[in-house]
Design a protein around this motif. Structure first.
Motif, PDB file in Angstrom:
ATOM      1  N   GLY A   4       0.828  -1.193   0.000  1.00 45.20           N
ATOM      2  CA  GLY A   4       0.000   0.000   0.000  1.00 45.20           C
ATOM      3  C   GLY A   4       0.861   1.240   0.000  1.00 45.20           C
ATOM      4  O   GLY A   4       2.061   1.172  -0.281  1.00 45.20           O
ATOM      5  N   PHE A   5       0.279   2.375   0.353  1.00 43.11           N
ATOM      6  CA  PHE A   5       1.023   3.621   0.303  1.00 43.11           C
ATOM      7  C   PHE A   5       0.405   4.667   1.213  1.00 43.11           C
ATOM      8  O   PHE A   5      -0.735   4.544   1.663  1.00 43.11           O
ATOM      9  CB  PHE A   5       1.089   4.161  -1.137  1.00 43.11           C
ATOM     10  CG  PHE A   5      -0.245   4.410  -1.777  1.00 43.11           C
ATOM     11  CD1 PHE A   5      -0.922   5.611  -1.589  1.00 43.11           C
ATOM     12  CD2 PHE A   5      -0.845   3.446  -2.577  1.00 43.11           C
ATOM     13  CE1 PHE A   5      -2.152   5.841  -2.183  1.00 43.11           C
ATOM     14  CE2 PHE A   5      -2.076   3.666  -3.176  1.00 43.11           C
ATOM     15  CZ  PHE A   5      -2.733   4.868  -2.976  1.00 43.11           C
ATOM     16  N   ARG A   6       1.214   5.683   1.477  1.00 41.40           N
ATOM     17  CA  ARG A   6       0.739   6.883   2.170  1.00 41.40           C
ATOM     18  C   ARG A   6       0.559   7.973   1.130  1.00 41.40           C
ATOM     19  O   ARG A   6       1.468   8.284   0.360  1.00 41.40           O
ATOM     20  CB  ARG A   6       1.760   7.341   3.220  1.00 41.40           C
ATOM     21  CG  ARG A   6       1.459   8.716   3.808  1.00 41.40           C
ATOM     22  CD  ARG A   6       2.487   9.126   4.850  1.00 41.40           C
ATOM     23  NE  ARG A   6       3.849   9.198   4.327  1.00 41.40           N
ATOM     24  CZ  ARG A   6       4.913   9.532   5.059  1.00 41.40           C
ATOM     25  NH1 ARG A   6       4.768   9.794   6.350  1.00 41.40           N
ATOM     26  NH2 ARG A   6       6.102   9.589   4.524  1.00 41.40           N
ATOM     27  N   ARG A   7      -0.619   8.566   1.097  1.00 41.18           N
ATOM     28  CA  ARG A   7      -0.868   9.710   0.210  1.00 41.18           C
ATOM     29  C   ARG A   7      -0.890  10.976   1.060  1.00 41.18           C
ATOM     30  O   ARG A   7      -1.741  11.131   1.935  1.00 41.18           O
ATOM     31  CB  ARG A   7      -2.198   9.551  -0.512  1.00 41.18           C
ATOM     32  CG  ARG A   7      -2.538  10.739  -1.421  1.00 41.18           C
ATOM     33  CD  ARG A   7      -3.971  10.707  -1.917  1.00 41.18           C
ATOM     34  NE  ARG A   7      -4.188   9.653  -2.893  1.00 41.18           N
ATOM     35  CZ  ARG A   7      -4.963   8.589  -2.699  1.00 41.18           C
ATOM     36  NH1 ARG A   7      -5.586   8.440  -1.535  1.00 41.18           N
ATOM     37  NH2 ARG A   7      -5.126   7.679  -3.626  1.00 41.18           N
ATOM     38  N   THR A   8       0.074  11.849   0.823  1.00 38.23           N
ATOM     39  CA  THR A   8       0.137  13.122   1.544  1.00 38.23           C
ATOM     40  C   THR A   8      -0.216  14.234   0.575  1.00 38.23           C
ATOM     41  O   THR A   8       0.417  14.371  -0.468  1.00 38.23           O
ATOM     42  CB  THR A   8       1.552  13.365   2.105  1.00 38.23           C
ATOM     43  OG1 THR A   8       1.930  12.254   2.933  1.00 38.23           O
ATOM     44  CG2 THR A   8       1.592  14.641   2.926  1.00 38.23           C
ATOM     45  N   TRP A   9      -1.212  15.000   0.913  1.00 41.61           N
ATOM     46  CA  TRP A   9      -1.611  16.084   0.007  1.00 41.61           C
ATOM     47  C   TRP A   9      -1.939  17.343   0.778  1.00 41.61           C
ATOM     48  O   TRP A   9      -2.466  17.316   1.874  1.00 41.61           O
ATOM     49  CB  TRP A   9      -2.744  15.662  -0.903  1.00 41.61           C
ATOM     50  CG  TRP A   9      -3.949  15.016  -0.293  1.00 41.61           C
ATOM     51  CD1 TRP A   9      -3.980  13.920   0.514  1.00 41.61           C
ATOM     52  CD2 TRP A   9      -5.305  15.416  -0.468  1.00 41.61           C
ATOM     53  NE1 TRP A   9      -5.278  13.605   0.850  1.00 41.61           N
ATOM     54  CE2 TRP A   9      -6.110  14.497   0.255  1.00 41.61           C
ATOM     55  CE3 TRP A   9      -5.915  16.428  -1.181  1.00 41.61           C
ATOM     56  CZ2 TRP A   9      -7.485  14.596   0.290  1.00 41.61           C
ATOM     57  CZ3 TRP A   9      -7.295  16.517  -1.141  1.00 41.61           C
ATOM     58  CH2 TRP A   9      -8.066  15.603  -0.414  1.00 41.61           C
ATOM     59  N   ARG A  10      -1.502  18.431   0.166  1.00 42.09           N
ATOM     60  CA  ARG A  10      -1.696  19.754   0.757  1.00 42.09           C
ATOM     61  C   ARG A  10      -2.487  20.623  -0.202  1.00 42.09           C
ATOM     62  O   ARG A  10      -2.299  20.566  -1.401  1.00 42.09           O
ATOM     63  CB  ARG A  10      -0.345  20.405   1.047  1.00 42.09           C
ATOM     64  CG  ARG A  10       0.455  19.710   2.144  1.00 42.09           C
ATOM     65  CD  ARG A  10       1.828  20.351   2.316  1.00 42.09           C
ATOM     66  NE  ARG A  10       2.509  19.806   3.482  1.00 42.09           N
ATOM     67  CZ  ARG A  10       3.209  18.684   3.483  1.00 42.09           C
ATOM     68  NH1 ARG A  10       3.321  17.974   2.363  1.00 42.09           N
ATOM     69  NH2 ARG A  10       3.791  18.252   4.579  1.00 42.09           N
ATOM     70  N   ARG A  11      -3.325  21.440   0.361  1.00 43.15           N
ATOM     71  CA  ARG A  11      -4.126  22.358  -0.446  1.00 43.15           C
ATOM     72  C   ARG A  11      -3.653  23.786  -0.208  1.00 43.15           C
ATOM     73  O   ARG A  11      -3.279  24.143   0.908  1.00 43.15           O
ATOM     74  CB  ARG A  11      -5.613  22.236  -0.101  1.00 43.15           C
ATOM     75  CG  ARG A  11      -6.221  20.903  -0.479  1.00 43.15           C
ATOM     76  CD  ARG A  11      -7.720  20.909  -0.227  1.00 43.15           C
ATOM     77  NE  ARG A  11      -8.325  19.633  -0.576  1.00 43.15           N
ATOM     78  CZ  ARG A  11      -8.717  19.310  -1.797  1.00 43.15           C
ATOM     79  NH1 ARG A  11      -8.553  20.160  -2.791  1.00 43.15           N
ATOM     80  NH2 ARG A  11      -9.260  18.133  -2.049  1.00 43.15           N
ATOM     81  N   ALA A  12      -3.683  24.571  -1.267  1.00 47.89           N
ATOM     82  CA  ALA A  12      -3.329  25.983  -1.164  1.00 47.89           C
ATOM     83  C   ALA A  12      -4.508  26.804  -1.661  1.00 47.89           C
ATOM     84  O   ALA A  12      -4.934  26.648  -2.802  1.00 47.89           O
ATOM     85  CB  ALA A  12      -2.090  26.290  -2.004  1.00 47.89           C
TER      86      ALA A  12
END
Length: 209
Positions: free
Chosen positions: A147-155
């Motif tokens: 599996g994986f880690r999804r890291t997401w940031r919003r601006a």
């Protein structure tokens, strides 16, 4: 109260299902679902699948009945919408240092890629590199993706194109004959530092715990 529920229009397993979501807080959503008697396993990253017979009870407890399109619009606008592909299962979601982090069980790691670590389980636990990190793959080879880690940031506005930056960090099993580089140590799976790691839900599944 900002828990939302849409009409039960989705057939599966001989029943009709609705979506239960929040447009403000996952903590609120988890608490509401637990009080409703919905198991945590029904959580799909940004909503719960709930059977038709629970919809009326959810509304009686304060959930707002909305159309599916309205539910999706409000969850997306809140920044709580989780992208998911077929075959993926979101095991956990959290906010870490201002970034949204999803831990996803999957057979591949989507782009854009970040780091890839090897999950090496031993009789003593899991092997960690310096600093409590998973060892990096050494050399080529076919590896199984857990599996994986999804890291997401919003601006800015969540609906603005190009406002989201995403990185995927994969969790892999060693290829046949592959060994991690020197400098790793065995740490029990019940070590608090391991239990707090992002990859812990995937390791727990692999270890059968």
């Amino acid at each position: 109260m900002s828990v939302l529920v849409d009409p039960p229009r989705y057939p599966a397993h001989g029943r009709w299902w609705a979506h239960l979501a929040s447009d403000s807080s996952l903590e609120e959503l988890h608490a509401f679902a637990a009080a409703l008697g919905v198991p945590r396993g029904a959580f799909e990253g940004d909503h719960y699948d709930v059977p038709a017979e629970l919809v009326e009870r959810a509304v009686a407890r304060g959930a707002e009945p909305v159309a599916t399109r309205e539910l999706l619009r409000r969850v997306r606008a809140s920044g709580l919408r989780t992208p998911k592909r077929r075959g993926e299962k979101v095991l956990g979601t959290a906010v870490v240092a201002g970034a949204r982090v999803d831990v996803v069980r999957a057979a591949r790691v989507p782009a854009p890629h970040g780091t890839h670590g090897l999950l090496v389980l031993t009789g003593a636990g899991v092997l960690l590199a310096a600093g409590g990190r998973l060892p990096a793959p050494a050399g080529p080879g076919e590896r199984t993706v857990l599996g994986f880690r999804r890291t997401w940031r919003r601006a800015g506005d969540a609906g603005t194109a190009g406002s989201t930056a995403v990185v995927h960090d994969g969790l892999l099993l060693p290829a046949e004959g592959e060994r991690p580089a020197a400098g790793v140590r065995a740490v029990p799976l019940d070590d608090p530092a391991v239990a707090a790691a992002w990859w812990w839900p995937l390791a727990r599944e692999r270890a059968g715990r």
